[in-house]
Design an enzyme around this catalytic site. Structure first.
Site, PDB file in Angstrom:
ATOM      1  CG  HIS B  68       1.852  -3.094   6.494  1.00  5.55           C
ATOM      2  ND1 HIS B  68       2.042  -1.929   7.207  1.00  5.55           N
ATOM      3  CD2 HIS B  68       0.791  -3.714   7.078  1.00  5.55           C
ATOM      4  CE1 HIS B  68       1.146  -1.854   8.168  1.00  5.55           C
ATOM      5  NE2 HIS B  68       0.380  -2.922   8.112  1.00  5.55           N
ATOM      6  CD  GLU B  71      -2.831  -4.470   4.753  1.00  6.32           C
ATOM      7  OE1 GLU B  71      -1.828  -5.135   5.052  1.00  6.32           O
ATOM      8  OE2 GLU B  71      -3.622  -4.025   5.605  1.00  6.32           O
ATOM      9  CG  HIS B  72      -2.378   0.613   6.345  1.00  5.53           C
ATOM     10  ND1 HIS B  72      -2.822   1.271   7.455  1.00  5.53           N
ATOM     11  CD2 HIS B  72      -1.920  -0.585   6.774  1.00  5.53           C
ATOM     12  CE1 HIS B  72      -2.635   0.516   8.524  1.00  5.53           C
ATOM     13  NE2 HIS B  72      -2.088  -0.629   8.142  1.00  5.53           N
ATOM     14  CD  GLU B 143      -0.497  -2.192  11.399  1.00  7.33           C
ATOM     15  OE1 GLU B 143      -0.587  -1.261  10.569  1.00  7.33           O
ATOM     16  OE2 GLU B 143      -0.769  -3.369  11.128  1.00  7.33           O
TER      17      GLU B 143
END
Lengths: 424, 431
Positions: B68, B71-72, B143
């Site tokens: 993840h 991905e960022h 997040e």
């Protein structure tokens, strides 16, 4: 481009968007009334009661079984706030029979079912709504109201609007009020139902691979009519007031910061497309000022965005931040709006935002639900905007228009929901 | 060679080609739509935390949340933010990471070619510095904190945490505030090199496009880049017991309405292709027949005030793990738990009927048609299935094949008490 045709059949306006692009047909019966404290709860309960039992299918289960027969047609009843109107919608989406092996007349059956829900509800021998259904739907309605609190972002948004629009209809939540649920009786519900059929603006949206003649013939079964009324577009009398500041606590990890701004520009205004662009550049997209400054530059938030409620004239900002960063975040957000007002942004960024707003609009028009939402806004605001004209209007927005739009935006209320620990 | 496949009943035609570097490209022309939607996915998600890096011999275990994090970070290069480039070209871009997949996507109503180039280029151009990696940690921490306040998310991950002993599906996809602070740019490069090889990726384009032109564009784009020779990726999963770790997890949160979810851990199936699709559909049909809104159980639970519209079922079958879950908001989590279990046990004794199956089968066919209206659904789902060698558009014939005997056999074998776990969220304070 997808434009709607309006067919009037026996007094009912049918908004038809005829397109081969979907494998289903979408039907929305939309019933519009004023949003008031007095009727909101009854209306939202009425939506649930109507969807739960009809004369021919007198229980939720029988309705479900019938819908499953219709190849799993989906059916919902919901209530929404659209400006200061309360919209009760009955939505049905069914497969287009041309994709099925056995040819079931799903189009006609779907319409008959919708008519049945609206005009032929299940009533007991005394002509009242069933006490049992009312009792069950009261319980789920209360649970639905309570669950807003469990989603802290939604809850903070609700609290902001309650505080900000305290004495205005807009503060009324479309579900209604918890305290009022138990006051509703089968008599008051019946009164509201009758009033709805007689006085409200009822119209039907159909999106799918359907011809006008086909639609016209099939909808002749309805006996309700559309009653156009003056749109309730009060705008905001924005006397300059000191912004309100409200902080509340809850047992949460992340602070939810919600800012409510007012603008006098609403959907019907000439400057409306400019405001769409203004909001897009302020906080609508990943290239927007809020995203770039609150999230990317400062790493303060995962989300920081704004939404323009064009039927009421509000710009709502929301961000999830650490409670200790409250002042800093508010300052940065205020600074971004000031920059918009001063014209501290480039022509290129305006062009880029226009492209994004157009893109968003056309994408909305790619989904049947989106199409209905777009055209029902025109009805709610009493200002018709066809898709192609709308796109053109966005194209012609200038930097100066955006500055003019921003100039109307004033902070009204700043609401912050923070963790209990951090507040000590 | 571009392959063409036409599905008559659905009136859809899809094209695909595998390029020399191993990348598979799918194109679905949808001329009636304004927008074009493209998604570039890699067969790599949060569970892939233990593997042999490309070109190496020793396996490594990486920090939670790294897929993840990657991905960022992909959205940034030397010039800055790729969102900016998409924005200038009128596209809205996004990305998401699941247990088994990382996907980058855009949708736009103009400049498809440029946007497609941008998508391919940014995903195939890693650029990480110590400074930009550090800066991202604050954003991702927020997040993670946002999800900590979300009771549905907590309910779900608590269930997985209590079902699995060691399988990484139990770890939050974004990791934890602690684990992400351990991540370095070197870790990111290592994962990137291993999992973002074109042979481990699929590009799916749907919308108002010319197939030949799209494939030509992608081919040229790929020919201008060089990649290592593809290697079989070695992913390591330690043996996971058949039984659940704990039978119950109860967490307190600031909520009005408690929540309850009952889950069954299913022995990871080795099925592939059509068999897997059939298995997944059979399970979904069975769950819908048991607990869907037309079932006796649903009606009874609703009338007794134990559920509301949030009540639902789900079944997930992915690489190396599989489970089902049933639940929702409820005033009485213990009672709901008991009734869900009772419903399953009764059904195991009696079996489901032909009529019940026919009803939910029809419903599923209608729902499938509904989902096909969405280019996003088709592109994402087609890709997920394609990683398992399945064509999504073959779904209807497969649905039609399923028999009641198959369903009843599954009922008997999938609901052992030892594979069951329950997750509840209850109120922190009494109201």
């Amino acid at each position: 481009m997808l434009e709607e045709q309006v067919i009037n059949k026996n007094g009912l306006d049918v908004h038809l968007v005829s397109t081969p692009k979907y494998k289903t047909t979408t039907f929305v019966l939309q019933i519009k009334s004023s949003l008031t404290q007095k009727t909101a709860t009854e209306r939202s309960l009425l939506a649930s009661v109507l969807k739960s039992a009809t004369n021919e299918y007198p229980s939720r289960k029988q309705i479900r079984l019938y819908l499953d027969e219709l190849y799993g047609a989906s059916f919902q009843a919901d209530v929404q706030r659209k400006g200061e109107n309360h919209l009760l919608s009955l939505r049905l989406e069914a497969a287009n029979e041309k994709f099925l092996k056995d040819k079931v007349p799903l189009f006609k059956k779907s319409l008959s079912f919708l008519r049945e829900v609206l005009e032929n509800p299940y009533l007991d021998e005394n002509g009242n709504f069933s006490e049992k259904v009312i009792r069950e739907e009261k319980r789920t309605l209360k649970q639905r109201m309570e669950s807003i609190y469990d989603d802290k972002i939604r809850y903070a948004n609700k609290r902001l609007l309650e505080e900000m629009c305290k004495d205005e209809p807009y503060s009324v939540h479309p579900y209604g009020e918890m305290e009022k649920v138990d006051e509703v009786t089968s008599e008051t519900l019946m009164q509201e139902y009758k009033r709805m059929l007689q006085e409200d603006d009822i119209r039907l949206y159909i999106v799918g691979d359907v011809k006008a003649e086909e639609a016209e013939e099939a909808v002749s079964i309805f006996s309700v009519t559309s009653k156009t009324e003056e749109a309730m577009n009060e705008g905001n009398d924005s006397e300059a007031k000191e912004p309100k500041e409200i902080t509340e606590t809850d047992d949460i990890q992340q602070g939810k910061l919600h800012l409510g701004y007012r603008t006098s520009i609403t959907f019907a205004d000439n400057l409306f497309p400019a405001m769409q662009v203004m909001n897009g550049l302020f906080g609508g997209f990943p290239h927007s000022k809020l995203f770039m400054n609150v999230r990317e530059k400062e790493s303060m938030a995962y989300y920081a965005a704004s939404r323009y409620e064009s039927l009421k004239g509000l710009v709502l900002v929301f961000a999830g931040i650490e409670a200790s960063k409250y002042e800093k975040a508010v300052d940065i957000i205020k600074k971004q709006l000031d920059d918009m007002k001063q014209g501290h942004f480039t022509d290129e960024s305006v062009e880029q935002t226009k492209v994004m707003v157009k893109n968003q609009l056309l994408e909305t028009a790619d989904s049947a639900r989106g199409i209905v939402d777009l055209y029902s806004q025109s009805v709610a605001a009493d200002k018709k905007r066809d898709l192609s004209e709308w796109v053109k209007a966005i194209d012609s927005v200038t930097k100066q228009d955006v500055i003019e739009g921003a100039a109307t935006v004033e902070l009204d209320t700043c609401y912050f929901l923070r963790g209990e620990e951090a507040a000590k | 060679m571009t392959n063409k496949k036409t599905f008559d009943q659905l009136q859809e035609t899809i094209y695909n080609e595998q390029l020399d570097n191993g990348l598979t490209v799918y194109v679905l022309p949808k001329p009636d739509f304004h927008k074009t939607f493209a998604v570039f996915s890699t067969n790599y998600g949060s569970i892939d935390n233990h593997f042999v890096p490309i070109g190496k011999k020793e396996a490594v275990t990486v920090s939670d949340g790294i897929a993840h994090f990657l991905e960022h970070k992909m959205f940034e290069d030397e010039q800055g933010d790729v969102f900016q480039t998409f924005g200038e070209q009128g596209a809205s871009a996004n990305a998401f990471t699941s247990f088994t997949k990382t996907a980058y996507l855009f949708s736009s109503t103009q400049d498809t070619d440029k946007n497609l180039e941008t998508l391919l280029d940014f995903v195939q151009h890693p650029y990480f510095t110590d400074e930009t990696v550090e800066k991202e940690k604050g954003i991702i921490e927020q997040e993670i904190t946002m999800y900590e306040d979300n009771p549905d998310w907590q309910l779900f991950f608590n269930l997985l945490g209590s079902m699995y002993h060691k399988h990484p599906v139990k770890i939050d996809i974004a990791g934890s505030a602690d684990s992400i602070y351990e991540i370095t740019k070197e870790d990111l490069y290592e994962c990137y090199e291993t999992f973002y090889h074109p042979s481990n990726m699929i590009l799916f384009v749907a919308g108002d496009v010319q197939t030949d032109q799209i494939i030509e564009l992608v081919r040229n784009n790929q020919n201008n880049k060089s990649f290592k020779e593809p290697e079989e990726i070695e992913r390591i999963f330690d043996g996971e017991p058949k039984e659940v770790k704990n039978d119950k997890s109860v967490a307190k949160m600031s909520v009005n309405t408690p929540k309850c979810m009952v889950g069954y851990k299913v022995n990871a199936s080795k099925l592939e292709g059509k068999e897997l699709l059939k298995y997944e559909f059979s399970m979904q049909l069975m769950l819908d027949a048991l607990f869907g809104p037309g079932s006796d159980a649903y009606e009874a639970l609703y009338e007794d005030g134990l559920i509301d519209d949030s009540f639902s079922t789900e079944f997930t079958a992915e690489r190396s793990f599989s489970f089902l879950a049933v639940g929702g908001d409820t005033k009485e989590p213990d009672k709901l738990e008991e009734r869900i279990i009772q419903t399953i046990d009764n059904a195991r004794d009696k079996g489901l009927s032909e009529d019940q199956l026919e009803r939910v089968r029809k419903k599923k066919i209608g729902n499938f048609l509904k989902q096909l209206n969405s280019l996003e659904f088709v592109a994402n789902q087609y890709t997920s299935f394609a990683f398992h060698n399945i064509h999504l558009f073959e779904a209807i014939p497969v649905l039609e094949e399923i028999t009641i005997d198959e369903i009843n056999q599954m009922l008997e074998t999938h609901f052992e008490e030892s594979t069951r776990s329950v997750s509840q969220i209850i109120q922190k304070q009494a109201n």
